[in-house]
Scaffold this active site. Structure first.
Site, mmCIF file in Angstrom:
data_model
loop_
_atom_site.group_PDB
_atom_site.id
_atom_site.type_symbol
_atom_site.label_atom_id
_atom_site.label_comp_id
_atom_site.label_asym_id
_atom_site.label_seq_id
_atom_site.Cartn_x
_atom_site.Cartn_y
_atom_site.Cartn_z
ATOM 1 N N HIS A 1 0.703 -1.282 0.161
ATOM 2 C CA HIS A 1 -0.002 0.157 -0.024
ATOM 3 C C HIS A 1 0.771 1.247 -0.064
ATOM 4 C CE1 HIS A 1 -3.136 -2.608 0.946
ATOM 5 N NE2 HIS A 1 -2.788 -2.959 2.102
ATOM 6 N N HIS B 1 -6.632 -4.525 -1.672
ATOM 7 C CA HIS B 1 -5.650 -5.982 -1.610
ATOM 8 C C HIS B 1 -6.108 -6.595 -2.653
ATOM 9 C CE1 HIS B 1 -6.283 -4.778 2.634
ATOM 10 N NE2 HIS B 1 -4.936 -5.250 2.719
#
Ligand SMILES: Nc1ncnc2c1ncn2[C@@H]1O[C@H](COP(=O)(O)OP(=O)(O)O)[C@@H](O)[C@H]1O
Ligand SMILES: Nc1ncnc2c1ncn2[C@@H]1O[C@H](COP(=O)(O)OP(=O)(O)O)[C@@H](O)[C@H]1O
Ligand SMILES: [Mg+2]
Ligand SMILES: [Mg+2]
Ligand SMILES: [Mg+2]
Ligand SMILES: [Mg+2]
Lengths: 327, 200, 327, 200
Positions: A56, A215
């Site tokens: 991320h 994700h």
């Protein structure tokens, strides 16, 4: 899989080494790559600690520094860090005023941070972020995901911590910023987890995933590719419908890693027009790839309703690898 | 019976490691494509720690396995499988009967439910571990029936709608896929059955 | 083609509108979308004006603001802006001290800026950047391309302009920073020009383009996909071999638009190790997607040899949409 | 002869606009995939400006076409084709002979060389415009021979190695592809030939 990497098993450590080398003026690396910490701690300040799966970037390590986090624990790609990481990081950055965990609402993250809190033997509070309106909320389920809104919580709470607020006050403020924040995302492509070597999901050339997380997990609905205006309309309607608020807001358009700036600004334009229809006025803006999903193409939009305290916290000086102003 | 702990652990580790791709593929469909990677990392660490682990008495050894999983796996499965082994270590007597096994596994399931705030029927590993624990406790279990129940229970997660875990974010789209954690639990239970039956 | 856009013919204007709305505290938009300018001009300061094809965002409009550019003219995607744009922008930002054009070395850009200079009827100098070592240099050819090093020139010259340097001095400084700067790029995928609707070139799943520019043009060589370490070795060798200098440097790893931060930092790590072998020491660093090629995956690395003046210029405060520190 | 300026411009515009995809495809191979888009944008602007353009006398009208191209095309081709039309406007007498056409085109080629710092043989539009200008000036030109020369000259850029323009960045990899600007020049010259011959 096409990536700028060497051995897939060393992606995380090599990337972290580069990160720490490039930003050595602000941060240092903990032993065994367990955490990244602020180079200069401020004694007496509550320590802010976050972390989560890697992939991320710049979240979370990119937000370590003056006015935001004191430490960040990077897990494996899309996998929560382990309790030993948070325990070591808390040990390194707690100067006596306690530690605030900021945790995105995924069961893996919540459980690992919970175990760390139980095992660390120090004064710790936890703020859980769950800003993703794409997920139906219910008392009986996992609840909503924490996504890009986490950046806003970290920024505003970080500013208050810098000003000397105590642990309980920061916990309350964090919960309040989280409640004022909503996000929703859309993906045009899947991402590819390095260790997996192929895209997490297949998507046709005219499809997209609405309500996707960060994700590479599938979203709520696979739909036909639509225009930026139509996407913005649906996302803003979901956010505004859930917020049930009008007035001044922070408006944050976030790229997922494979999205060029040109498209993010076009989405900003499209979504700002929709916000106006719902009586929401962006008075602060952030556009860029801050909370990503590896190389996924797509974006999320985040709205935080502003009051004086939150606005002051947002505007306060910050000096981290990925977010910097006023210093 | 005296449990052949080391053989059990070797077989469980080997089976999980060789099923890593399958578990990751299941997690791609309704999760984030890492369950196999996570479990493999954990059991590789357990294998690397073996000398230290088996220097301890059986209960402590199982707790050490659990702690290794907690510290190496991460994600949802790390704390959960870690808790499972730590609880087994605490609850299993030296020479457990089948009923002892059932009681210890039941205690683990209770601990897992508390850790994950989940319940049976949520489409998680609990949907394999829970029924198997209950069956063992019932006193009527055979190796054959345990193995069959584990396999059936994992399969039974396919039509479920996920209430917990990442798959819950998908809502109805989670229906039609086997839960990756249910499958890894099935693999572990099958491995234990095979070892106890004398199959390698 | 999967992009967050509406009608392909409005991509530029809609994106610019979003850009200006998101950064309205720093910049304003000229009539007919001809240019973006600094909101508050500094009378008596030489005006810095750049521009080029769009698709390289945040370059150049993202660098308009205190300490960098006064105006930027965005052309169509990968197409130089037209002289009327530069004439209008110069008219808007020249406060009497003259205008410095900063132009990347492409014939389209050079010719359009030349025509603007001839037609504008004011005191104008031009700095041409040509930092790309992938292109063989020769007196008889177009010469090297201006790529990511342009950012460094704009930053350092911008700082000197802010300090009151005059037009001739700025022209000299710009040429000097350009001569101290070298870049080289690699692409893992092609980009897709919105109006073209499909990737500019096809690339197999195990191929990459070495020595690529920032327009989706093919590079010098199509080669088999290699590891980050091998790529870094070749790029650094080309740069260091051409620079023929040792000592302190600014080291800039630039993403092309579709490259996640994780990979950029991994490349930073790989290339820093190679720089050490050549006696080059990064004492300043920049990592991020600043000079992009739409959604292309890949990166470039840029090295600028530092002396006191260039270091001071780099460190000076800057407040633009895409680069900000000290303010 | 009196040049049918408006018909000429309509035909050139229409041919260029309908060849946009082909020109962009050529530019994909050795450039940046925009030559067709650029030329189309320019000639669409010329068409949109037509009323204003043809309110002027022929020389001024040609200059206005050039200025529109300069202000709308951008890239390398904008200043170059703009300069071409502006120079033609300056150099062409009211009722030009073939030799006048040759002289005016030759003057344009000279202006283009100065603007682009390029020469014949560099694999650019000059490799079509230069030979055609020389041929017209020679006095022996027919419509047929001009058309054939334009086509041949464009084709002759295929084996060249680019020295100027974006294709030069490719070095030897530029060999084997037709230069997009050479092709657009060929299309324009062919259009002029067709109109002068009475073909639409
Ligand atoms: N709250 C929970 N209770 C029980 N099991 C859970 C819970 N959340 C997730 N799981 C199990 O964990 C598995 C996923 O593990 P893994 O992929 O390793 O972690 P993550 O979801 O963090 O990526 C799921 O398939 C499910 O069986
Ligand atoms: N210096 C030059 N002199 C003459 N023609 C040139 C020169 N540079 C480029 N060209 C011509 O321009 C064409 C490319 O035009 P275009 O694609 O519209 O612009 P750009 O290269 O800026 O994208 C080339 O094919 C070539 O014929
Ligand atoms: Mg995970
Ligand atoms: Mg998972
Ligand atoms: Mg171009
Ligand atoms: Mg071109």
């Amino acid at each position: 899989m096409k990536k700028l990497i060497n051995d897939v098993s060393n992606v995380l450590t090599e990337s972290l080494d580069g990160f720490v080398a490039a930003h050595g003026d602000i941060i240092t690396l903990g032993a065994e790559h367990k955490f990244v910490q602020r180079r200069v701690l401020k004694p007496g300040k509550v320590a802010l600690l976050s972390g989560g799966g890697s992939g991320h970037e710049p979240l979370h390590a990119g937000f370590v520094g003056h006015g935001m986090l004191d430490a960040a624990c990077p897990g494996q790609v899309f996998t929560s860090p382990t309790p030993d990481q948070m325990i070591a990081a808390a040990e390194a950055v707690d100067t006596g005023a306690g530690v605030l965990f900021i945790v995105k609402n995924y069961e893996g993250d919540v459980m690992n941070f919970d175990m760390a809190r139980e095992m660390a033997g120090r004064d710790i509070e936890t703020v859980i972020t769950d800003d993703d309106v794409a997920v139906e909320n219910s008392l009986y389920t996992t609840g909503r995901r924490g996504v890009a809104g986490t950046l806003v919580v970290e920024k505003v709470v970080g500013a208050a911590a810098e000003q000397g607020a105590d642990l309980r006050a920061l916990k309350q403020l964090g919960d309040r910023v989280n409640r004022a924040t909503r996000s929703m995302g859309v993906a045009l492509t899947s991402c590819t987890v390095p260790a997996a070597g192929k895209p997490t999901f297949d998507m046709g050339p005219t499809e997209m995933e609405m309500g996707v997380g960060i994700h590479g997990e599938p979203g709520r609905r696979r739909v036909a590719l639509r225009s930026a205006d139509e996407i913005a309309e649906e996302m803003v309607a979901a956010i505004a419908g859930d917020l049930k608020a009008k007035g001044n807001a922070l408006f944050f358009v976030n790229g997922f890693g494979g999205t060029p700036a040109m498209e993010l600004y076009l989405m900003y334009n499209a979504a700002a027009a929709q916000l106006a229809k719902h009586g929401i006025t962006p008075v602060r803006s952030l556009v860029g790839s801050y909370v990503t999903s590896l190389d996924m193409a797509g974006c999320s939009i985040t709205v935080t309703m502003l009051d004086d305290e939150i606005t002051k916290g947002w505007d306060a000086p910050v000096h981290t690898p990925a977010l910097r102003w006023g210093l | 019976m005296a449990l052949p702990l080391e053989t059990l652990l070797d077989t469980v580790s080997a089976r999980i490691i060789s099923a890593a791709d399958e578990l990751t593929a299941l997690d791609s469909a309704i999760g984030d494509a890492d369950h196999g990677l996570n479990m493999k990392r954990g059991f590789e660490a357990v294998q690397a720690d073996k000398a230290g682990i088996f220097a301890k008495p059986p209960g402590e050894a199982l707790k050490a396995v659990g702690m290794t999983l907690v510290m190496k796996v991460g994600g949802a499965s790390g704390p959960l499988y870690g808790t499972l082994f730590m609880t087994l270590g605490k609850e299993l007597p030296e020479n457990p009967s089948v009923a002892d096994l059932g009681r210890a596994l039941q205690a683990s399931v209770t601990a897992l439910k508390a850790r994950g705030k989940a319940d049976i029927g949520n489409k998680t590993m609990l949907d394999v571990l829970g029924p198997v624990a209950a069956h063992l406790e019932s006193g009527s279990a055979s190796i054959e029936s345990v193995r069959a129940l584990a396999t059936e229970s994992a399969k039974a997660t396919i039509p479920m709608k996920a209430i917990r875990g990442r798959a819950s974010f998908l809502g109805d789209r989670s229906i039609g896929h086997m839960d990756p954690g249910a499958r890894s639990s099935e693999i572990m239970i099958t491995a234990v059955c095979d070892v106890l039956e004398g199959k390698p």
